[in-house]
Design an enzyme around this catalytic site. Structure first.
Site, PDB file in Angstrom:
ATOM      1  N   LYS A  36       0.850  -1.193   0.000  1.00 15.39           N
ATOM      2  CA  LYS A  36       0.000   0.000   0.000  1.00 15.39           C
ATOM      3  C   LYS A  36       0.884   1.241   0.000  1.00 15.39           C
ATOM      4  CE  LYS A  36      -2.116   1.878   3.700  1.00 15.39           C
ATOM      5  NZ  LYS A  36      -2.211   3.341   3.675  1.00 15.39           N
ATOM      6  N   ASP A  63      -3.658   4.394  -1.589  1.00 14.63           N
ATOM      7  CA  ASP A  63      -4.546   4.821  -0.500  1.00 14.63           C
ATOM      8  C   ASP A  63      -4.471   6.335  -0.335  1.00 14.63           C
ATOM      9  OD1 ASP A  63      -6.165   4.816   1.764  1.00 14.63           O
ATOM     10  OD2 ASP A  63      -4.546   4.236   3.124  1.00 14.63           O
ATOM     11  N   LYS A  65      -7.324   8.220  -0.182  1.00 15.38           N
ATOM     12  CA  LYS A  65      -8.541   8.624   0.548  1.00 15.38           C
ATOM     13  C   LYS A  65      -9.136   9.900  -0.034  1.00 15.38           C
ATOM     14  CE  LYS A  65      -6.847   6.629   4.923  1.00 15.38           C
ATOM     15  NZ  LYS A  65      -5.423   6.395   4.589  1.00 15.38           N
ATOM     16  N   ASP A  68     -13.684  14.884  -1.842  1.00 12.92           N
ATOM     17  CA  ASP A  68     -13.918  16.192  -2.454  1.00 12.92           C
ATOM     18  C   ASP A  68     -15.264  16.146  -3.152  1.00 12.92           C
ATOM     19  OD1 ASP A  68     -13.435  18.773  -3.642  1.00 12.92           O
ATOM     20  OD2 ASP A  68     -11.291  18.383  -3.506  1.00 12.92           O
ATOM     21  N   THR A 127      -9.708   3.804  11.656  1.00 12.03           N
ATOM     22  CA  THR A 127      -9.430   2.852  12.745  1.00 12.03           C
ATOM     23  C   THR A 127      -8.710   3.509  13.933  1.00 12.03           C
ATOM     24  OG1 THR A 127      -7.428   2.220  11.566  1.00 12.03           O
ATOM     25  CG2 THR A 127      -9.367   0.822  11.264  1.00 12.03           C
ATOM     26  N   ARG A 218       3.306  -0.828  10.293  1.00 12.03           N
ATOM     27  CA  ARG A 218       4.429  -0.805  11.238  1.00 12.03           C
ATOM     28  C   ARG A 218       4.808  -2.148  11.848  1.00 12.03           C
ATOM     29  NH1 ARG A 218       1.800   4.399  13.983  1.00 12.03           N
ATOM     30  NH2 ARG A 218       0.014   3.272  13.105  1.00 12.03           N
TER      31      ARG A 218
HETATM   32  O1  LIG Z   1      -9.087   3.632   8.818  1.00 11.45           O
HETATM   33  C1  LIG Z   1      -7.936   3.536   8.347  1.00 11.45           C
HETATM   34  C2  LIG Z   1      -7.652   3.774   7.016  1.00 11.45           C
HETATM   35  C3  LIG Z   1      -6.368   3.634   6.570  1.00 11.45           C
HETATM   36  N1  LIG Z   1      -5.370   3.281   7.395  1.00 11.45           N
HETATM   37  C4  LIG Z   1      -4.006   3.130   6.849  1.00 11.45           C
HETATM   38  O2  LIG Z   1      -3.544   1.802   7.059  1.00 11.45           O
HETATM   39  C5  LIG Z   1      -2.187   1.791   7.446  1.00 11.45           C
HETATM   40  C6  LIG Z   1      -2.053   1.121   8.782  1.00 11.45           C
HETATM   41  O3  LIG Z   1      -0.717   1.142   9.192  1.00 11.45           O
HETATM   42  P1  LIG Z   1      -0.219   0.545  10.598  1.00 11.45           P
HETATM   43  O4  LIG Z   1       1.218   0.940  10.633  1.00 11.45           O
HETATM   44  O5  LIG Z   1      -0.418  -0.946  10.520  1.00 11.45           O
HETATM   45  O6  LIG Z   1      -1.018   1.166  11.672  1.00 11.45           O
HETATM   46  C7  LIG Z   1      -1.704   3.246   7.429  1.00 11.45           C
HETATM   47  O7  LIG Z   1      -1.023   3.457   6.219  1.00 11.45           O
HETATM   48  C8  LIG Z   1      -2.982   4.062   7.464  1.00 11.45           C
HETATM   49  O8  LIG Z   1      -2.870   5.232   6.700  1.00 11.45           O
HETATM   50  C9  LIG Z   1      -5.639   3.049   8.713  1.00 11.45           C
HETATM   51  O9  LIG Z   1      -4.740   2.722   9.523  1.00 11.45           O
HETATM   52  N2  LIG Z   1      -6.929   3.170   9.155  1.00 11.45           N
END
Ligand SMILES: O=c1ccn([C@@H]2O[C@H](COP(=O)(O)O)[C@@H](O)[C@H]2O)c(=O)[nH]1
Length: 239
Positions: A36, A63, A65, A68, A127, A218
């Site tokens: 991603k 991603d 998002k 607009d 999230t 991460r």
């Molecule tokens: O609701 C959301 C939408 C997008 N993300 C994205 O996913 C990854 C999660 O990364 P971690 O390092 O595993 O936390 C990150 O790129 C966010 O921009 C999300 O976490 N929640």
């Protein structure tokens, strides 16, 4: 994009460094289904950086998002389509007309460019938010109810699926059907730091609940050995 359990992992390469992103994409290829690229990477490197990572052969979830007015989102999708992303995100909060315009633009742009139509998914409630955050920004509904409401709206507007937390997977599948794709961040292997994520589950739990794709950043990229971290998660999923 394959749907074998470990191929459902999409690793978030949140970095500004193109060489590092390409190295990670190559290293992780045996253990995940795609990578991603989000605002951090695209902001620093743009389409040229995207093309370099795509050159590794990994499917790419872009991603950005998009959020607009309908015309602007549709035009942005036309502008992005030559990159041929496998999955592209917009925000469901853009409303039904914007989501419908995005779905239509994706079909028309993919045909014009001659690439497969990307899966278009709408972000429901990030999230990183919980009930109290939702209340703070003025939502009246319970969080899970709001997520399901937005997922239904996304489906009715022609989107292929939504981004949700693992906690809402079963509710959305029940409301929108098994074929409605769920792209799920907030994934944390047991014992790993949650960081800014508030609605989390382990990879195994999220797959068992019915996630189509797991977004994991991460816990893999910040690990001492990202390949080992990805392989460990893949094994947990039965690879
Ligand atoms: O609701 C959301 C939408 C997008 N993300 C994205 O996913 C990854 C999660 O990364 P971690 O390092 O595993 O936390 C990150 O790129 C966010 O921009 C999300 O976490 N929640």
């Amino acid at each position: 994009m394959s749907t074998d359990a470990h191929r459902r992992i999409l690793c978030a390469l949140d970095t500004t460094d193109t060489a590092q992103a390409c190295d990670l994409a190559r290293t992780l290829a045996p253990h995940v289904g795609g990578v991603k690229l989000g605002l951090e990477f695209f902001g620093a490197n743009g389409p040229a950086g995207f093309r370099q990572v795509a050159g590794t052969g990994m499917p790419i979830f872009l991603d950005l998002k998009l959020h607009d007015i309908p015309n602007t989102v549709a035009k942005a999708i036309h502008a992005l389509m030559p990159l041929a992303p496998s999955i592209l995100t917009i925000h469901t909060a853009g409303g039904p007309a914007m989501m419908a315009a995005a779905a239509k633009a994706a079909t028309e742009a993919a045909e014009a460019v001659g690439c497969p139509r990307p899966i278009i998914v709408g972000v429901t409630i990030l999230t990183s938010l919980d009930e109290s955050d939702l209340e703070a920004v003025g939502y009246q509904n319970k969080l899970a109810d709001q997520v399901v409401k937005l997922a239904r709206l996304a489906k009715d507007s022609g989107l292929d699926g939504v981004v949700c937390s693992p906690l809402e997977i079963e509710l959305i599948k029940e409301a929108c059907g098994r074929d409605f794709k769920l792209v799920v961040p907030g994934i944390r292997p047991a014992g790993s730091a949650t960081g800014d994520q508030k609605r989390v589950m382990t990879p195994r739990q999220a797959i068992d609940k019915g996630a189509d794709y797991l977004v994991i950043g991460r816990p893999i990229t910040q690990a001492e050995d990202p390949a080992v971290a990805a392989q460990t998660i893949a094994k947990e999923l039965g690879a």
